[in-house]
Design an enzyme around this catalytic site. Sequence first.
Site, PDB file in Angstrom:
ATOM      1  N   SER A 128     -34.955  36.100 -40.408  1.00 37.11           N
ATOM      2  CA  SER A 128     -35.520  35.845 -39.073  1.00 37.11           C
ATOM      3  C   SER A 128     -35.770  34.392 -38.730  1.00 37.11           C
ATOM      4  O   SER A 128     -36.822  34.037 -38.180  1.00 37.11           O
ATOM      5  CB  SER A 128     -36.831  36.619 -38.878  1.00 37.11           C
ATOM      6  N   SER A 130     -34.305  32.976 -36.395  1.00 41.58           N
ATOM      7  CA  SER A 130     -34.322  32.921 -34.918  1.00 41.58           C
ATOM      8  C   SER A 130     -35.707  33.248 -34.379  1.00 41.58           C
ATOM      9  O   SER A 130     -36.213  32.552 -33.489  1.00 41.58           O
ATOM     10  CB  SER A 130     -33.350  33.916 -34.290  1.00 41.58           C
ATOM     11  N   GLU A 162     -35.171  36.053 -26.764  1.00 41.99           N
ATOM     12  CA  GLU A 162     -33.981  36.461 -27.520  1.00 41.99           C
ATOM     13  C   GLU A 162     -33.164  37.485 -26.724  1.00 41.99           C
ATOM     14  O   GLU A 162     -31.941  37.414 -26.659  1.00 41.99           O
ATOM     15  CB  GLU A 162     -34.415  37.045 -28.875  1.00 41.99           C
ATOM     16  N   ASP A 174     -39.661  41.107 -35.598  1.00 41.34           N
ATOM     17  CA  ASP A 174     -39.574  39.793 -36.247  1.00 41.34           C
ATOM     18  C   ASP A 174     -40.558  38.797 -35.634  1.00 41.34           C
ATOM     19  O   ASP A 174     -41.249  38.059 -36.346  1.00 41.34           O
ATOM     20  CB  ASP A 174     -38.148  39.232 -36.126  1.00 41.34           C
TER      21      ASP A 174
HETATM   22  C1  GLA Z   1     -33.247  42.451 -36.668  1.00 39.39           C
HETATM   23  C2  GLA Z   1     -33.965  42.574 -35.323  1.00 39.39           C
HETATM   24  C3  GLA Z   1     -35.232  43.421 -35.462  1.00 39.39           C
HETATM   25  C4  GLA Z   1     -34.951  44.755 -36.139  1.00 39.39           C
HETATM   26  C5  GLA Z   1     -34.143  44.547 -37.430  1.00 39.39           C
HETATM   27  C6  GLA Z   1     -33.693  45.844 -38.056  1.00 39.39           C
HETATM   28  O1  GLA Z   1     -34.011  41.719 -37.569  1.00 39.39           O
HETATM   29  O2  GLA Z   1     -34.293  41.303 -34.832  1.00 39.39           O
HETATM   30  O3  GLA Z   1     -35.817  43.593 -34.195  1.00 39.39           O
HETATM   31  O4  GLA Z   1     -34.314  45.641 -35.265  1.00 39.39           O
HETATM   32  O5  GLA Z   1     -32.990  43.747 -37.200  1.00 39.39           O
HETATM   33  O6  GLA Z   1     -34.786  46.557 -38.529  1.00 39.39           O
END
Ligand code: GLA
Length: 395
Positions: A128, A130, A162, A174
């Site tokens: 994550s 982003s 996003e 996230d």
């Molecule tokens: C990415 C997305 C989240 C979630 C995961 C899967 O990280 O940003 O919102 O959907 O995938 O659990």
Amino acid sequence: MTLPLTEETQERFSEAFIGQPEITVFAPGRVNLIGEHTDYNEGYVLPMAVDKGVAISGRKRSDSKIILYSSDFHQKDEFHLDAIRHDISRPWANYFKGVAYLLRKNGITLGGCEAVIKGDLPQGGGLSSSAALEVVSAVFLEKLFGVNLEDLDLVRLAQQAENEFVGVQCGIMDQFASYMGGKDHALFLDCRSLEHDWVPLGQDYKVVVFNTGVKRELASSDYNERRHQCEEGVRQLMKVLPSIRSLRDVSLRDFEKYQGQLDKVVLKRCRHVITENQRVLDTVEALKNKNWLRIKVLFRESHESLRDDYEVSCHELDTLVDLAQEHPLQVGSRMTGAGFGGCTIHLIPKDEQVIGNFVSFVADGYHKRLGKTPDHYVFSPSTGAKFLNDRAAKR
Ligand code: GLA
């Protein structure tokens, strides 16, 4: 000696802009313990913030220009507040721009500013980076311009950046974890009501993460396609369950009764989401009771469901999870995040020797099978975004 990230952005600021930054903010990445692809189905998730992330140091300008310098990409970007546009030649800047754009769209007055951004998360690695960049940008602009946002509004705005500006239809997990994470705790979140609770985790176990190095492009169609298949599942099930709004509303019992309504692929996607929601609830219960044997089973089932029903795993992720499961002391191994590459997580007793032994066991096995050594990180659950307002502050 390497400087902590926040000190580094402060130093880089002085080089890129001359003088001192007014404020510095740090926002962490996350790993998800369990509850994958459930957030956009209004279900449950159990992520935790990690102690790697993105830092930003900056100050106001007297005009309406925004000048950003990415210390990772050695690139500058410059734009006017009233002409914020998506730019494919500077992907890293689009997250900041998305946040600034949405703040303004919500009637919030911003001014010009200049800032340096730097991260220490692997980009596109499923941790994550982003979301951390969106959250760090939102807190930075909030603090710099004295805006007072409610916690949940800030999180929603970062997610919207996003969805609407970057173009990925991600859920809220996230950004929520990056902002709300708690030290030594996992974060249990109901993605419909946004009710949440912190569940103790860091006492006995650490989280070891292996990075396959396989890059997934979240914006690519796979993620959005899964989301559409879930929506299609809801449409098909509504014929027999007219009151449902999302897969969150479908009980395991109803699913078993009515699964004949569903197309073959949609059925598999729905089965993953509906069983995964239950696994999150069961994991929270098991964590509270320190029932590690149960957690081990739940993590394994989650991985198998993502591999076979949701079809978002890959050979590298499966290899890491299979190898880890051969180690006697791990108490839970699975892929984490959206999948299509990225990382695996493993709960390992908080003991340096055990962790060292586990890491070499998996890394050696992986090298034998695939001829590569995966990167790894050892995390404890960390606090969410931090605002530091002076140069002495450290994260
Ligand atoms: C990415 C997305 C989240 C979630 C995961 C899967 O990280 O940003 O919102 O959907 O995938 O659990």
